[in-house]
Design a protein around this motif. Structure first.
Motif, PDB file in Angstrom:
ATOM      1  N   GLU A 187       0.861  -1.305  -0.018  1.00  8.88           N
ATOM      2  CA  GLU A 187      -0.084   0.111   0.176  1.00  8.88           C
ATOM      3  C   GLU A 187       0.725   1.322   0.085  1.00  8.88           C
ATOM      4  N   ILE A 188       1.874   1.409   0.760  1.00  4.04           N
ATOM      5  CA  ILE A 188       2.991   2.494   0.818  1.00  4.04           C
ATOM      6  C   ILE A 188       3.688   2.833  -0.593  1.00  4.04           C
ATOM      7  N   TYR A 189       3.828   1.537  -1.274  1.00  2.00           N
ATOM      8  CA  TYR A 189       4.353   1.753  -2.543  1.00  2.00           C
ATOM      9  C   TYR A 189       3.602   2.248  -3.446  1.00  2.00           C
ATOM     10  N   ALA A 190       2.194   1.655  -3.550  1.00  2.00           N
ATOM     11  CA  ALA A 190       1.052   2.049  -4.546  1.00  2.00           C
ATOM     12  C   ALA A 190       0.994   3.668  -4.283  1.00  2.00           C
ATOM     13  N   TRP A 191       0.941   4.228  -3.020  1.00  2.00           N
ATOM     14  CA  TRP A 191       0.577   5.533  -2.647  1.00  2.00           C
ATOM     15  C   TRP A 191       1.868   6.591  -2.876  1.00  2.00           C
ATOM     16  N   THR A 192       3.141   5.846  -2.819  1.00  2.00           N
ATOM     17  CA  THR A 192       4.063   6.622  -3.349  1.00  2.00           C
ATOM     18  C   THR A 192       3.929   6.998  -4.718  1.00  2.00           C
ATOM     19  N   GLU A 193       3.844   6.025  -5.337  1.00  2.00           N
ATOM     20  CA  GLU A 193       3.716   6.036  -6.757  1.00  2.00           C
ATOM     21  C   GLU A 193       2.606   6.989  -7.173  1.00  2.00           C
ATOM     22  N   ARG A 194       1.500   6.926  -6.777  1.00  2.00           N
ATOM     23  CA  ARG A 194       0.332   7.852  -7.114  1.00  2.00           C
ATOM     24  C   ARG A 194       0.835   9.339  -6.770  1.00  2.00           C
ATOM     25  N   VAL A 195       1.509   9.713  -5.803  1.00  2.00           N
ATOM     26  CA  VAL A 195       1.860  10.990  -5.199  1.00  2.00           C
ATOM     27  C   VAL A 195       2.908  11.451  -6.376  1.00  2.00           C
ATOM     28  N   VAL A 196       3.958  10.823  -6.569  1.00  2.00           N
ATOM     29  CA  VAL A 196       4.991  11.235  -7.687  1.00  2.00           C
ATOM     30  C   VAL A 196       4.315  11.577  -9.179  1.00  2.00           C
ATOM     31  N   VAL A 197       3.241  10.562  -9.396  1.00  2.00           N
ATOM     32  CA  VAL A 197       2.653  10.706 -10.722  1.00  2.00           C
ATOM     33  C   VAL A 197       1.726  12.014 -10.581  1.00  2.00           C
ATOM     34  N   ALA A 198       1.053  12.165  -9.831  1.00  2.00           N
ATOM     35  CA  ALA A 198      -0.001  13.433  -9.400  1.00  2.00           C
ATOM     36  C   ALA A 198       0.690  14.781  -9.562  1.00  2.00           C
ATOM     37  N   GLN A 199       1.875  14.647  -8.587  1.00  2.00           N
ATOM     38  CA  GLN A 199       2.692  15.877  -8.523  1.00  2.00           C
ATOM     39  C   GLN A 199       3.570  16.014  -9.879  1.00  2.00           C
TER      40      GLN A 199
END
Length: 433
Positions: free
Chosen positions: A48-60
């Motif tokens: 879950e941490i890895y997936a959320w980190t990926e979403r953050v760097v993509v969204a930003q």
């Protein structure tokens, strides 16, 4: 989008679910970091941490940000996940290189397995039959089973090293498959010469000792007579109910008769069962040199004393056996144990060298293990040492009649049957207190 977080505060722990936390703009992120400085967050799972980190760097759109803006996003990820700066750097680097942040599965390197479960079971079976000899002797037996007796199931095990043999013995699969005694009484009789025998590489110099099988309520147990050749380690074991001259002399004669080579020397400690005129007369009649151990020289009879523990005690044990079973034990030794010891049980023959200080050092190599019969045949002019009517051709046929492990199984089966009989016919009553 949501992420479950564990929150640690001064009042305890609680679980929060944050919606769309990856889509905050930079001003909102800055305000959040300033307002939550005293609160610690931690992700609930690596995936879950890895997936959320990926979403953050993509969204930003992390790749397009300036250095200062990247620092803000890194701080935000660290705050929300509880990861260290090094871990965050590794995850962002993974995203920049591959376009995603995925959990990598670790594959431990494993060597190809050479010895199968069947091989381990075979080793356990051999150890049970031979009652777990040392690694070098066992390796020699495995080699002989394949090379000398043609047992194809031993093909892989024939080449095993001693060290790896011990590794297999430590494996879980292998492990799933695998009284009162009198000290020797000294005698002041001046019989026999006090000196250590000097065989000079010739067979026929015996070391002899007695092993007492304990007492029970004043009744004496049997006595084992153990005779070992100094050079070849040829071993003959006998049994008598008493060690008086009347009972001991016939057993001694039977023991001397079982050696295939001529007997030249007879060496014993200072026990009165051997240091007496009747034994001296017997040896004189057979033209056998009679020597006895020297005072304060414990090594004079060390060879046979070592065999007392490694063979007699290991195979027969320490429990009381009544004297009435001496004849049955004598027959078992003659028919089963002695042939096994001399034709199928490897012994170690040390390579002796002197160090710089003149001290003797003994080393055992793989090539130093052989059966007493193999050692006898390897001696120079060994055929001349044999008794009349005995030849190596005859003995070769006898030695090849069964494999080492077959002979060991036959011996252990007969031993178990004999010991059960001894126990059932003379049960030991419980002690009364």
């Amino acid at each position: 989008m949501s992420m479950k977080l564990g929150v640690a505060a001064c009042f305890g722990r609680m679980q929060l679910t944050m919606q769309n936390a990856e889509h905050l703009n930079q001003e909102q992120i800055q305000e959040f970091l300033e307002s939550s400085a005293e609160i610690e967050f931690a992700g609930r799972g690596r995936a879950e941490i890895y997936a959320w980190t990926e979403r953050v760097v993509v969204a930003q759109e992390f790749a397009r940000l300036s250095r200062k803006e990247r620092g803000l996003i890194r701080a935000y990820i660290g705050k929300m996940t509880g990861l260290s700066p090094a871990q965050i750097t590794r995850l962002i680097r993974t995203y920049l290189d591959s376009g995603s942040v995925q959990e990598r599965l670790y594959h431990r390197h494993q060597f190809a397995r050479h010895y199968t479960d069947a091989d381990i079971a075979l080793l356990a079976e051999v150890d049970r039959a031979h009652e777990r000899l040392n690694g070098a002797a066992t390796r020699r037996i495995l080699e002989r089973e394949y090379l000398e007796f043609g047992k194809q199931e031993f093909r892989r095990m024939a080449g095993i090293s001693v060290s790896h043999l011990y590794n297999l013995r430590q494996s879980a699969r292998y492990r799933k498959r695998a009284a009162v005694f009198e000290a020797t009484r000294p005698s002041p009789v001046a019989i026999g010469e006090r000196r250590k025998p000097d065989p000079q590489g010739r067979p026929g110099f015996l070391r002899v000792d007695t092993v007492h099988q304990g007492d029970w309520d004043g009744a004496k147990g049997v006595y084992h007579i153990n005779a070992v050749d100094t050079v070849t380690q040829w071993q003959i074991v006998g049994c008598t109910s008493k060690i008086s001259e009347q009972f001991l002399l016939p057993v001694l004669e039977a023991i001397l008769h079982q050696f295939p080579f001529q007997i030249i020397g007879f060496h014993a400690d200072n026990g009165s069962e051997y240091i007496n005129h009747r034994v001296a007369e017997l040896l004189n009649k057979l033209v056998i040199e009679f020597t006895k151990s020297r005072a304060c020289r414990s090594q004079d009879n060390a060879l046979v004393e070592g065999k007392n523990g490694a063979v007699v005690r290991k195979l027969i044990g320490y429990g009381y056996i009544a004297g009435e079973h001496a004849e049955a034990l004598q027959k078992f030794y003659t028919a089963y144990l002695n042939p096994y010891l001399n034709y199928h049980r490897p012994c170690g023959f040390a390579t002796v060298s002197l160090d710089a200080r003149g001290k003797r050092q003994r080393r055992y190599k793989a090539a130093d293990y052989a059966t007493p019969y193999e050692k006898l045949k390897s001696l120079p002019e060994a055929a001349k040492c044999l008794k009349a009517g005995i030849s190596f051709e005859q003995r070769d046929v006898f030695a090849a009649a069964m494999s080492d492990t077959e002979c060991a199984r036959k011996m252990t089966t007969a031993k178990a049957r004999l010991l059960r009989r001894c126990k059932s016919e003379s049960p030991i009553p419980p002690r009364s207190f």
